[in-house]
Scaffold this active site. Structure first.
Site: not given
Length: 304
Positions: A209, A211, A11-12, A251, A242
């Site tokens: 979460h 980065h 996803r990310d 990430n 993002c």
């Protein structure tokens, strides 16, 4: 000691990649992550396909990976429309995202944080039984528009969100990658003190979460771990970024986090060699901007 790795590359990691990744390939990546020992995998999102065209096939990926034993497939949703689409597709674990920062929330979903919080409460009240919920608190530490977030403001806004449902997992998200270890440790410890215990019963659970925009991804994971958090989002190959946070890059690489935790004597249940092979495949995707160090160290490849 044991940590839980939550794989978010499908996803990310994939969402900022321009060339469309074929659905067959996405399914293969999820299957390979599962084979490497990862069980919690964020496989896509239900957002406006005009905003994130890469993930327009999330329903199909969800359907075609449902056979994997023990797979906990997370689906990100930003609003009630996304929730409805996810439930229609058969999702059982939703990741609802709200920004701690008004400016980022407006950039992301065109409304301020208070409005999103009220909307979230309505969604929680109407969810069918048995649906698991994770609340991602974006820009927990830093906003791309407003800078460093005030801790008291973040805690107050999180408290208001948790009034609607306490039995959730909260993702403390370093959306921009500008958090530092001291900030991560302090806020993580305070969240655990005020709202629950990571992995415990009867309280809100927390995950981190991060980065690696400024090279502090692993340091921040270690800071969260020592503060008491045991769940971590990461993306194989260090993919990500993002679209609604200018300047935010990938990430923290899953293989880097696993390598570090194993060196620290922490169990993850992940086969690092298999994960590195998967990361190398992901790094070669057209349009990808991979990161991380372990992939290069273990394969002799050039870190991109």
């Amino acid at each position: 000691m044991k940590a839980t790795l939550i794989e978010v590359a499908p996803r990310d990691g994939f969402q900022p990649i321009g060339p469309f990744i074929p659905t067959d390939d996405k399914v293969a990546f999820v299957e390979a992550a599962h084979a490497a020992g990862l069980r919690r995998i964020e496989i896509g999102s239900f957002v406006n396909p005009k905003a994130v065209p890469q993930l327009r096939d999330t329903a199909e990926v969800l359907r075609r990976t449902a056979h994997l034993p023990g797979l906990d497939a997370q689906i990100l949703v930003p609003n009630p429309r996304g929730v409805a689409l996810a439930l229609e597709a058969g999702a059982r674990h939703l990741v609802y995202v709200i920004s701690a920062s008004d400016a980022h929330n407006r950039s992301n979903v065109r409304r301020d944080t208070a409005d999103s919080t009220r909307e979230y409460g309505e969604v929680m009240a109407g969810l069918p039984a048995g649906i698991r919920v994770r609340l991602n608190l974006a820009t927990t530490f830093d906003c791309p528009f407003d800078g460093r977030m005030d801790q008291a403001l973040v805690l107050d806004r999180l408290a208001r969100m948790l009034e609607h449902r306490a039995d959730v997992e909260v993702g403390l998200c370093d959306t921009t990658g500008r958090a530092d270890p001291d900030h991560v440790a302090a806020l993580s410890a305070e969240c655990l003190r005020r709202f629950g215990a990571s992995g415990g019963e009867g309280g809100t659970r927390f995950v981190f979460h991060g980065h690696d925009t400024y090279g502090l991804g692993l340091a921040n994971v270690a800071a969260a771990w020592h503060a008491g958090i045991t769940g971590f989002d990461a993306a194989f190959g260090g993919l990500g970024g993002c679209p609604f946070a200018p300047g935010a890059t990938g990430n923290t690489a899953t293989e880097d986090v696993v390598w570090m935790l194993h060196r620290m004597g922490v169990e993850t249940g992940v086969d690092l060699d298999a994960l590195v092979r998967l990361a190398a495949r992901a790094a070669a995707l057209p349009g990808a901007s991979p990161g991380g160090r372990v992939r290069a160290a273990m394969t002799g490849a050039c870190a991109a």
